[in-house]
Design an enzyme around this catalytic site. Structure first.
Site, mmCIF file in Angstrom:
data_model
loop_
_atom_site.group_PDB
_atom_site.id
_atom_site.type_symbol
_atom_site.label_atom_id
_atom_site.label_comp_id
_atom_site.label_asym_id
_atom_site.label_seq_id
_atom_site.Cartn_x
_atom_site.Cartn_y
_atom_site.Cartn_z
ATOM 1 N N ASN A 48 0.845 -1.197 0.000
ATOM 2 C CA ASN A 48 0.000 0.000 0.000
ATOM 3 C C ASN A 48 0.881 1.249 0.000
ATOM 4 O O ASN A 48 1.955 1.279 0.617
ATOM 5 C CB ASN A 48 -1.008 -0.006 1.143
ATOM 6 C CG ASN A 48 -0.389 -0.094 2.529
ATOM 7 O OD1 ASN A 48 0.636 -0.728 2.716
ATOM 8 N ND2 ASN A 48 -1.024 0.534 3.500
ATOM 9 N N ILE A 49 0.409 2.250 -0.723
ATOM 10 C CA ILE A 49 1.165 3.492 -0.902
ATOM 11 C C ILE A 49 0.211 4.644 -0.582
ATOM 12 O O ILE A 49 -0.725 4.906 -1.342
ATOM 13 C CB ILE A 49 1.690 3.617 -2.347
ATOM 14 C CG1 ILE A 49 2.533 2.391 -2.720
ATOM 15 C CG2 ILE A 49 2.500 4.903 -2.508
ATOM 16 C CD1 ILE A 49 2.868 2.295 -4.210
ATOM 17 N N GLU A 50 0.439 5.278 0.558
ATOM 18 C CA GLU A 50 -0.469 6.342 0.991
ATOM 19 C C GLU A 50 -0.008 7.702 0.478
ATOM 20 O O GLU A 50 1.062 7.834 -0.126
ATOM 21 C CB GLU A 50 -0.581 6.313 2.523
ATOM 22 C CG GLU A 50 -1.160 4.984 2.984
ATOM 23 C CD GLU A 50 -1.485 4.934 4.460
ATOM 24 O OE1 GLU A 50 -1.015 5.791 5.225
ATOM 25 O OE2 GLU A 50 -2.234 4.005 4.836
ATOM 26 N N ASN A 51 -0.864 8.699 0.712
ATOM 27 C CA ASN A 51 -0.608 10.031 0.180
ATOM 28 C C ASN A 51 -1.160 11.068 1.141
ATOM 29 O O ASN A 51 -2.221 10.850 1.747
ATOM 30 C CB ASN A 51 -1.287 10.149 -1.198
ATOM 31 C CG ASN A 51 -0.906 11.408 -1.908
ATOM 32 O OD1 ASN A 51 -1.446 12.467 -1.646
ATOM 33 N ND2 ASN A 51 0.036 11.309 -2.825
ATOM 34 N N TYR A 54 -4.608 11.840 0.949
ATOM 35 C CA TYR A 54 -5.432 10.671 1.321
ATOM 36 C C TYR A 54 -6.034 9.910 0.144
ATOM 37 O O TYR A 54 -5.820 8.711 0.014
ATOM 38 C CB TYR A 54 -6.551 11.060 2.293
ATOM 39 C CG TYR A 54 -6.067 11.412 3.695
ATOM 40 C CD1 TYR A 54 -4.702 11.507 3.987
ATOM 41 C CD2 TYR A 54 -6.962 11.660 4.719
ATOM 42 C CE1 TYR A 54 -4.254 11.843 5.256
ATOM 43 C CE2 TYR A 54 -6.528 11.992 6.010
ATOM 44 C CZ TYR A 54 -5.180 12.083 6.261
ATOM 45 O OH TYR A 54 -4.748 12.404 7.512
ATOM 46 N N CYS A 59 -4.050 0.657 -2.615
ATOM 47 C CA CYS A 59 -3.929 -0.567 -1.820
ATOM 48 C C CYS A 59 -2.839 -1.472 -2.378
ATOM 49 O O CYS A 59 -2.495 -1.417 -3.569
ATOM 50 C CB CYS A 59 -5.244 -1.341 -1.834
ATOM 51 S SG CYS A 59 -6.589 -0.560 -0.931
ATOM 52 N N GLU A 61 -3.033 -4.622 -3.035
ATOM 53 C CA GLU A 61 -3.535 -5.525 -4.076
ATOM 54 C C GLU A 61 -3.535 -4.835 -5.436
ATOM 55 O O GLU A 61 -3.124 -5.403 -6.452
ATOM 56 C CB GLU A 61 -4.960 -5.977 -3.740
ATOM 57 C CG GLU A 61 -5.080 -6.775 -2.456
ATOM 58 C CD GLU A 61 -5.374 -5.903 -1.241
ATOM 59 O OE1 GLU A 61 -4.809 -4.788 -1.156
ATOM 60 O OE2 GLU A 61 -6.146 -6.353 -0.386
ATOM 61 N N CYS A 100 -10.571 -3.035 -4.648
ATOM 62 C CA CYS A 100 -9.624 -4.060 -5.111
ATOM 63 C C CYS A 100 -10.363 -5.293 -5.633
ATOM 64 O O CYS A 100 -9.943 -5.915 -6.613
ATOM 65 C CB CYS A 100 -8.666 -4.441 -3.984
ATOM 66 S SG CYS A 100 -7.484 -3.135 -3.596
HETATM 67 N N1 THU Z 1 -5.316 -1.279 2.405
HETATM 68 C C1 THU Z 1 -4.774 -2.155 1.517
HETATM 69 O O1 THU Z 1 -3.642 -1.966 1.061
HETATM 70 N N2 THU Z 1 -5.500 -3.226 1.135
HETATM 71 C C2 THU Z 1 -6.749 -3.515 1.603
HETATM 72 O O2 THU Z 1 -7.364 -4.462 1.143
HETATM 73 C C3 THU Z 1 -7.347 -2.685 2.635
HETATM 74 C C4 THU Z 1 -6.648 -1.422 2.953
HETATM 75 C C5 THU Z 1 -4.521 -0.129 2.832
HETATM 76 C C6 THU Z 1 -5.004 1.206 2.332
HETATM 77 C C7 THU Z 1 -4.458 2.136 3.395
HETATM 78 O O3 THU Z 1 -3.119 2.490 3.060
HETATM 79 C C8 THU Z 1 -4.434 1.306 4.653
HETATM 80 O O4 THU Z 1 -4.521 -0.042 4.243
HETATM 81 C C9 THU Z 1 -5.548 1.629 5.627
HETATM 82 O O5 THU Z 1 -6.781 1.607 4.992
#
Ligand code: THU
Length: 143
Positions: A48-51, A54, A59, A61, A100
């Site tokens: 997962n790569i956040e920003n 937001y 995700c 996947e 996803c």
């Molecule tokens: N996240 C995923 O990478 N996969 C999922 O199936 C559920 C959520 C990540 C998104 C975000 O960076 C963090 O988990 C919290 O929601």
């Protein structure tokens, strides 16, 4: 189809754990890794790569799917997911989010594609895409 054998299942889970170490999640501190098995037996990983804004967050996947498709893969056997609040071990099962699941539905057979969700203490759960996304809207609706 019965899904990946025990050896491949463990390889995918291990790859998802490795990918999870690369999670960029400074806002949620929720770390997710994924390992996607292509039809021809390759493993493509994602985290997962956040920003800061937001909504651009991606995700694990979808990172794996978009990497794989952009490298020429369009058919897939299975994906392993390892997600939990920050820490070396998993404290919960992180099932793929709805977005996803929809991306999976674009490329994967609902009954053959397997979703392996890693959990605490080395356990995992195994699901089909149809179980996670029944009655889905997909490419067939537009053909
Ligand atoms: N996240 C995923 O990478 N996969 C999922 O199936 C559920 C959520 C990540 C998104 C975000 O960076 C963090 O988990 C919290 O929601």
């Amino acid at each position: 189809m019965s899904g990946p054998d025990r050896n491949m299942t463990q390889r995918l889970i291990a790859a998802a754990f490795e990918a999870r170490k690369l999670s960029y999640s400074p806002y949620s501190h929720y770390q997710v890794g994924a390992a996607l098995l292509t039809a021809d037996g390759r493993i493509v990983t994602g985290c997962n790569i956040e920003n800061a804004a937001y909504t651009p967050t991606n995700c694990a996947e979808r990172t794996a799917f978009f990497k794989a498709v952009s490298e020429g893969h369009r058919r897939f056997q299975a994906i392993a997911v390892a997600g939990s609040p920050a820490g070396d071990t998993l404290t919960q099962y992180a099932c793929p989010c709805g977005v996803c699941r929809q991306v999976m539905a674009e490329f994967c057979d609902p009954d053959d594609f397997r979703i392996i969700v890693a959990g605490p203490e080395g356990a995992h759960r195994l699901m089909t895409l149809r179980e996670l996304l029944p009655e889905s809207f997909g490419p067939d609706n537009l053909s």
